[in-house]
Scaffold this active site. Structure first.
Site, PDB file in Angstrom:
ATOM      1  N   ASP A  38     -27.376  40.264  53.811  1.00 43.80           N
ATOM      2  CA  ASP A  38     -26.218  41.151  53.641  1.00 43.80           C
ATOM      3  C   ASP A  38     -25.123  40.405  52.877  1.00 43.80           C
ATOM      4  O   ASP A  38     -24.865  39.225  53.108  1.00 43.80           O
ATOM      5  CB  ASP A  38     -25.697  41.594  55.016  1.00 43.80           C
ATOM      6  N   ILE A  39     -24.463  41.101  51.972  1.00 45.67           N
ATOM      7  CA  ILE A  39     -23.440  40.488  51.125  1.00 45.67           C
ATOM      8  C   ILE A  39     -22.181  40.147  51.914  1.00 45.67           C
ATOM      9  O   ILE A  39     -21.386  39.296  51.487  1.00 45.67           O
ATOM     10  CB  ILE A  39     -23.114  41.437  49.944  1.00 45.67           C
ATOM     11  N   ASN A  96     -27.371  52.168  61.267  1.00 50.57           N
ATOM     12  CA  ASN A  96     -26.304  53.153  61.226  1.00 50.57           C
ATOM     13  C   ASN A  96     -26.828  54.411  60.547  1.00 50.57           C
ATOM     14  O   ASN A  96     -27.467  54.335  59.495  1.00 50.57           O
ATOM     15  CB  ASN A  96     -25.098  52.604  60.462  1.00 50.57           C
ATOM     16  N   GLU A 122     -22.639  53.275  55.345  1.00 46.66           N
ATOM     17  CA  GLU A 122     -22.009  53.162  54.025  1.00 46.66           C
ATOM     18  C   GLU A 122     -22.996  53.390  52.895  1.00 46.66           C
ATOM     19  O   GLU A 122     -22.628  53.932  51.851  1.00 46.66           O
ATOM     20  CB  GLU A 122     -21.398  51.758  53.853  1.00 46.66           C
ATOM     21  N   VAL A 123     -24.213  52.916  53.062  1.00 42.33           N
ATOM     22  CA  VAL A 123     -25.200  52.990  51.976  1.00 42.33           C
ATOM     23  C   VAL A 123     -26.278  54.003  52.378  1.00 42.33           C
ATOM     24  O   VAL A 123     -26.973  53.809  53.387  1.00 42.33           O
ATOM     25  CB  VAL A 123     -25.823  51.612  51.699  1.00 42.33           C
ATOM     26  N   HIS A 130     -31.760  51.602  56.151  1.00 43.66           N
ATOM     27  CA  HIS A 130     -31.839  50.151  56.294  1.00 43.66           C
ATOM     28  C   HIS A 130     -31.698  49.757  57.745  1.00 43.66           C
ATOM     29  O   HIS A 130     -30.987  50.415  58.509  1.00 43.66           O
ATOM     30  CB  HIS A 130     -30.776  49.431  55.452  1.00 43.66           C
ATOM     31  N   HIS A 145     -30.378  46.641  59.960  1.00 46.00           N
ATOM     32  CA  HIS A 145     -29.654  45.378  60.008  1.00 46.00           C
ATOM     33  C   HIS A 145     -30.336  44.477  61.040  1.00 46.00           C
ATOM     34  O   HIS A 145     -30.608  44.928  62.159  1.00 46.00           O
ATOM     35  CB  HIS A 145     -28.221  45.577  60.497  1.00 46.00           C
TER      36      HIS A 145
HETATM   37  P1  AMP Z   1     -24.151  50.416  56.636  1.00 43.17           P
HETATM   38  O1  AMP Z   1     -22.708  50.537  57.010  1.00 43.17           O
HETATM   39  O2  AMP Z   1     -25.054  50.401  57.844  1.00 43.17           O
HETATM   40  O3  AMP Z   1     -24.565  51.437  55.602  1.00 43.17           O
HETATM   41  O4  AMP Z   1     -24.323  48.966  56.015  1.00 43.17           O
HETATM   42  C1  AMP Z   1     -24.378  48.705  54.662  1.00 43.17           C
HETATM   43  C2  AMP Z   1     -24.422  47.214  54.517  1.00 43.17           C
HETATM   44  O5  AMP Z   1     -24.773  46.907  53.185  1.00 43.17           O
HETATM   45  C3  AMP Z   1     -23.105  46.496  54.789  1.00 43.17           C
HETATM   46  O6  AMP Z   1     -23.299  45.534  55.835  1.00 43.17           O
HETATM   47  C4  AMP Z   1     -22.759  45.825  53.463  1.00 43.17           C
HETATM   48  O7  AMP Z   1     -22.153  44.562  53.614  1.00 43.17           O
HETATM   49  C5  AMP Z   1     -24.130  45.731  52.804  1.00 43.17           C
HETATM   50  N1  AMP Z   1     -24.135  45.679  51.347  1.00 43.17           N
HETATM   51  C6  AMP Z   1     -23.472  46.487  50.484  1.00 43.17           C
HETATM   52  N2  AMP Z   1     -23.752  46.150  49.217  1.00 43.17           N
HETATM   53  C7  AMP Z   1     -24.618  45.099  49.282  1.00 43.17           C
HETATM   54  C8  AMP Z   1     -25.284  44.306  48.305  1.00 43.17           C
HETATM   55  N3  AMP Z   1     -25.115  44.505  46.984  1.00 43.17           N
HETATM   56  N4  AMP Z   1     -26.100  43.311  48.732  1.00 43.17           N
HETATM   57  C9  AMP Z   1     -26.271  43.082  50.055  1.00 43.17           C
HETATM   58  N5  AMP Z   1     -25.686  43.802  51.018  1.00 43.17           N
HETATM   59  C10 AMP Z   1     -24.867  44.801  50.644  1.00 43.17           C
END
Ligand code: AMP
Length: 119
Positions: A33-34, A91, A99-100, A104, A106
């Site tokens: 994770d970034i 999530n 967010e994405v 995924h 975690h």
């Molecule tokens: P979520 O809130 O469960 O959708 O988590 C999305 C996760 O993606 C967050 O923990 C971010 O820090 C991570 N994230 C977003 N962009 C990147 C990226 N380019 N590379 C790695 N992790 C990312």
């Protein structure tokens, strides 16, 4: 929710954005994770286009389901976190602050992780 093919994880899968890969097979990609929230914070994503856990569970093929969760286990073993333990979290949707919009998992590890939810 329709799958957005330009979400950031879709772009990572297409090689358009770099990532710190820890595992890659036919069914899953895992990368750091970034913005890590624990000493070890790795994301495991399926290769297919699924928005979230509910979508993946409803539409993925048996091979995709098995392959993905075998990969989650393989990543945990590879990271050496099965003992003393880790947390896996998905999530899903707005109340969970997803967010994405690409499914995924975690994986958090490397220290005692505290309560399951903030109070
Ligand atoms: P979520 O809130 O469960 O959708 O988590 C999305 C996760 O993606 C967050 O923990 C971010 O820090 C991570 N994230 C977003 N962009 C990147 C990226 N380019 N590379 C790695 N992790 C990312």
């Amino acid at each position: 929710m329709a799958y957005d093919p330009n979400n950031i994880f879709a772009r990572i899968l297409r090689g358009e954005i770099p990532n710190r890969t820890v595992y890659d097979d036919d069914f899953a990609l895992a990368f750091h994770d970034i913005n890590p929230q624990a000493p070890i914070h790795v994301l495991v994503i399926p290769k297919g286009a699924y928005t979230d856990l509910a979508d993946f569970g409803a539409r993925a093929t048996p091979d995709e389901l098995a392959g993905f969760f075998r990969a989650v286990a393989a990543v945990a073993a590879q990271l050496g976190i099965v003992e003393p333990g880790f947390r896996a979290l998905c999530n899903t949707g707005s109340d969970a602050h997803q967010e994405v919009p690409h499914f995924h998992v975690h994986l958090f590890a490397g220290a005692p992780l505290g309560p399951m939810l903030a109070r």
